[in-house]
Design a protein around this motif. Structure first.
Motif, PDB file in Angstrom:
ATOM      1  N   ALA A  86      37.862  34.469  53.063  1.00 48.67           N
ATOM      2  CA  ALA A  86      39.015  35.243  53.525  1.00 48.67           C
ATOM      3  C   ALA A  86      39.894  35.681  52.357  1.00 48.67           C
ATOM      4  CB  ALA A  86      39.833  34.427  54.513  1.00 48.67           C
ATOM      5  N   LEU A  87      39.890  34.923  51.282  1.00 55.47           N
ATOM      6  CA  LEU A  87      40.680  35.295  50.104  1.00 55.47           C
ATOM      7  C   LEU A  87      40.050  36.453  49.329  1.00 55.47           C
ATOM      8  CD1 LEU A  87      41.608  31.764  48.757  1.00 55.47           C
ATOM      9  CD2 LEU A  87      43.100  33.376  49.932  1.00 55.47           C
ATOM     10  N   ARG A  88      38.756  36.620  49.494  1.00 55.36           N
ATOM     11  CA  ARG A  88      37.996  37.665  48.807  1.00 55.36           C
ATOM     12  C   ARG A  88      38.264  37.700  47.299  1.00 55.36           C
ATOM     13  NH1 ARG A  88      39.321  40.363  53.710  1.00 55.36           N
ATOM     14  NH2 ARG A  88      37.452  40.827  54.872  1.00 55.36           N
ATOM     15  N   PRO A  89      37.893  36.625  46.613  1.00 59.48           N
ATOM     16  CA  PRO A  89      38.118  36.620  45.161  1.00 59.48           C
ATOM     17  C   PRO A  89      37.245  37.662  44.472  1.00 59.48           C
ATOM     18  CG  PRO A  89      36.767  34.754  45.807  1.00 59.48           C
ATOM     19  CD  PRO A  89      37.199  35.433  47.072  1.00 59.48           C
ATOM     20  N   GLU A  90      37.805  38.258  43.414  1.00 52.15           N
ATOM     21  CA  GLU A  90      37.014  39.245  42.680  1.00 52.15           C
ATOM     22  C   GLU A  90      35.956  38.528  41.855  1.00 52.15           C
ATOM     23  OE1 GLU A  90      38.824  40.992  38.832  1.00 52.15           O
ATOM     24  OE2 GLU A  90      40.554  40.393  40.034  1.00 52.15           O
ATOM     25  N   LYS A  91      34.838  39.183  41.687  1.00 54.82           N
ATOM     26  CA  LYS A  91      33.745  38.575  40.928  1.00 54.82           C
ATOM     27  C   LYS A  91      33.953  38.853  39.442  1.00 54.82           C
ATOM     28  CE  LYS A  91      30.561  39.172  44.648  1.00 54.82           C
ATOM     29  NZ  LYS A  91      30.068  38.259  45.394  1.00 54.82           N
ATOM     30  N   PRO A  92      33.794  37.814  38.610  1.00 56.83           N
ATOM     31  CA  PRO A  92      33.963  38.037  37.177  1.00 56.83           C
ATOM     32  C   PRO A  92      32.850  38.927  36.627  1.00 56.83           C
ATOM     33  CG  PRO A  92      33.240  35.793  37.601  1.00 56.83           C
ATOM     34  CD  PRO A  92      33.482  36.437  38.925  1.00 56.83           C
ATOM     35  N   VAL A 150      51.612  39.723  29.473  1.00 57.14           N
ATOM     36  CA  VAL A 150      50.150  39.748  29.463  1.00 57.14           C
ATOM     37  C   VAL A 150      49.674  41.182  29.657  1.00 57.14           C
ATOM     38  CG1 VAL A 150      49.796  37.369  30.185  1.00 57.14           C
ATOM     39  CG2 VAL A 150      50.082  39.115  31.902  1.00 57.14           C
ATOM     40  N   GLU A 151      48.547  41.502  29.027  1.00 58.63           N
ATOM     41  CA  GLU A 151      48.010  42.858  29.085  1.00 58.63           C
ATOM     42  C   GLU A 151      47.223  43.118  30.358  1.00 58.63           C
ATOM     43  OE1 GLU A 151      45.977  44.152  25.522  1.00 58.63           O
ATOM     44  OE2 GLU A 151      47.243  42.823  24.333  1.00 58.63           O
ATOM     45  N   SER A 152      46.548  42.098  30.853  1.00 55.96           N
ATOM     46  CA  SER A 152      45.644  42.290  31.980  1.00 55.96           C
ATOM     47  C   SER A 152      46.273  41.819  33.284  1.00 55.96           C
ATOM     48  CB  SER A 152      44.343  41.519  31.746  1.00 55.96           C
ATOM     49  OG  SER A 152      43.528  41.604  32.881  1.00 55.96           O
ATOM     50  N   GLY A 153      45.993  42.544  34.346  1.00 52.05           N
ATOM     51  CA  GLY A 153      46.398  42.120  35.668  1.00 52.05           C
ATOM     52  C   GLY A 153      45.218  41.571  36.454  1.00 52.05           C
ATOM     53  N   ILE A 183      40.990  36.953  34.735  1.00 54.39           N
ATOM     54  CA  ILE A 183      41.585  36.625  33.433  1.00 54.39           C
ATOM     55  C   ILE A 183      42.829  35.766  33.617  1.00 54.39           C
ATOM     56  CG2 ILE A 183      42.730  37.596  31.405  1.00 54.39           C
ATOM     57  CD1 ILE A 183      40.743  39.913  31.529  1.00 54.39           C
ATOM     58  N   LEU A 184      43.668  36.123  34.583  1.00 53.71           N
ATOM     59  CA  LEU A 184      44.876  35.336  34.836  1.00 53.71           C
ATOM     60  C   LEU A 184      44.535  33.925  35.290  1.00 53.71           C
ATOM     61  CD1 LEU A 184      47.048  38.057  36.580  1.00 53.71           C
ATOM     62  CD2 LEU A 184      47.396  37.101  34.299  1.00 53.71           C
ATOM     63  N   SER A 185      43.493  33.780  36.093  1.00 53.51           N
ATOM     64  CA  SER A 185      43.081  32.450  36.548  1.00 53.51           C
ATOM     65  C   SER A 185      42.595  31.595  35.389  1.00 53.51           C
ATOM     66  CB  SER A 185      41.964  32.562  37.587  1.00 53.51           C
ATOM     67  OG  SER A 185      42.415  33.217  38.728  1.00 53.51           O
ATOM     68  N   VAL A 186      41.807  32.186  34.511  1.00 50.83           N
ATOM     69  CA  VAL A 186      41.309  31.425  33.354  1.00 50.83           C
ATOM     70  C   VAL A 186      42.478  31.045  32.442  1.00 50.83           C
ATOM     71  CG1 VAL A 186      39.828  31.506  31.313  1.00 50.83           C
ATOM     72  CG2 VAL A 186      39.013  32.448  33.471  1.00 50.83           C
ATOM     73  N   MET A 187      43.413  31.981  32.230  1.00 50.19           N
ATOM     74  CA  MET A 187      44.594  31.662  31.418  1.00 50.19           C
ATOM     75  C   MET A 187      45.394  30.524  32.043  1.00 50.19           C
ATOM     76  SD  MET A 187      46.427  35.089  30.130  1.00 50.19           S
ATOM     77  CE  MET A 187      45.503  36.573  29.885  1.00 50.19           C
ATOM     78  N   ALA A 188      45.565  30.570  33.361  1.00 51.10           N
ATOM     79  CA  ALA A 188      46.321  29.516  34.047  1.00 51.10           C
ATOM     80  C   ALA A 188      45.634  28.166  33.897  1.00 51.10           C
ATOM     81  CB  ALA A 188      46.493  29.866  35.521  1.00 51.10           C
ATOM     82  N   GLU A 197      38.231  40.364  25.613  1.00 49.78           N
ATOM     83  CA  GLU A 197      36.922  40.731  25.099  1.00 49.78           C
ATOM     84  C   GLU A 197      35.803  40.254  26.030  1.00 49.78           C
ATOM     85  OE1 GLU A 197      35.439  40.531  20.892  1.00 49.78           O
ATOM     86  OE2 GLU A 197      37.455  39.687  20.648  1.00 49.78           O
ATOM     87  N   ILE A 198      35.921  39.018  26.479  1.00 58.70           N
ATOM     88  CA  ILE A 198      34.877  38.430  27.327  1.00 58.70           C
ATOM     89  C   ILE A 198      34.765  39.158  28.652  1.00 58.70           C
ATOM     90  CG2 ILE A 198      34.223  36.358  28.635  1.00 58.70           C
ATOM     91  CD1 ILE A 198      35.436  34.707  26.316  1.00 58.70           C
ATOM     92  N   PHE A 199      35.900  39.465  29.265  1.00 56.18           N
ATOM     93  CA  PHE A 199      35.908  40.065  30.606  1.00 56.18           C
ATOM     94  C   PHE A 199      36.245  41.550  30.597  1.00 56.18           C
ATOM     95  CE2 PHE A 199      36.887  35.551  31.425  1.00 56.18           C
ATOM     96  CZ  PHE A 199      35.848  35.269  32.265  1.00 56.18           C
ATOM     97  N   ALA A 200      36.009  42.240  29.491  1.00 55.68           N
ATOM     98  CA  ALA A 200      36.365  43.653  29.382  1.00 55.68           C
ATOM     99  C   ALA A 200      35.621  44.506  30.399  1.00 55.68           C
ATOM    100  CB  ALA A 200      36.067  44.166  27.994  1.00 55.68           C
TER     101      ALA A 200
END
Length: 158
Positions: A42-48, A95-98, A102-107, A155-158
């Motif tokens: 139900a949250l529909r997380p985006e795929k890395p 932060v540059e990315s929304g 990326i935000l989850s990994v940073m957190a 770079e990793i998730f560009a």
């Protein structure tokens, strides 16, 4: 029926490891696993999307090293009776990315590192509020984070 079957199986197995293996626990663990899978769907997380997946070991090594150093700093503070050489403080980090990934990994990096905690993400300003237990210079901390983690994650998730 099961959008994340591996998650469901993992939850059932963990449930059974934490409890006795009885028909009731098997049923209850299965229900918890199914509902957790549905909740995640139900949250529909985006795929890395990995652009440069080969940089992941470098990120892992940097984070591991920083966690080790942070553990030593926190241990030093505890051994000094809770007296830190620098006062605690809050840092607002642009932060540059929304990207949610990326935000989850940073957190996870910030919160997993002793002495720091991710408190809030402001999507309007694209800023993150972080608490640091021993803050000498907010500008240096901000530059350290952006150059050490955010740049590599972009770079990793560009």
């Amino acid at each position: 029926m099961l959008p994340y079957p591996l998650l469901t199986v993992s939850i059932v197995l963990m449930w059974l490891l934490l409890n006795r293996v009885t028909p009731g626990h098997i049923l209850l663990g299965t229900l918890v696993g199914i509902f957790a899978s549905w909740s995640l769907a139900a949250l529909r997380p985006e795929k890395p999307r990995f652009a440069k997946w080969y940089l992941l070991p470098k990120l892992f090594g940097i984070v591991l090293w920083d966690v080790l150093l942070s553990n030593l700093n926190v241990a030093g503070t505890v051994l000094r009776g809770g007296r830190s050489p620098h006062p605690p403080g809050f840092v607002t980090l642009p932060v540059e990315s929304g990207s949610g990934v990326i935000l989850s990994v940073m957190a996870m990096i910030v919160t997993g590192t002793p002495g720091s905690a991710w408190l809030e993400y402001n999507s309007n300003d694209r800023t993150v509020l972080i608490h640091v237990a021993s803050l000498e210079n907010a500008t240096d901390w901000r530059d350290h984070f952006k150059n050490r983690y955010e740049k590599l994650l972009l770079e990793i998730f560009a």
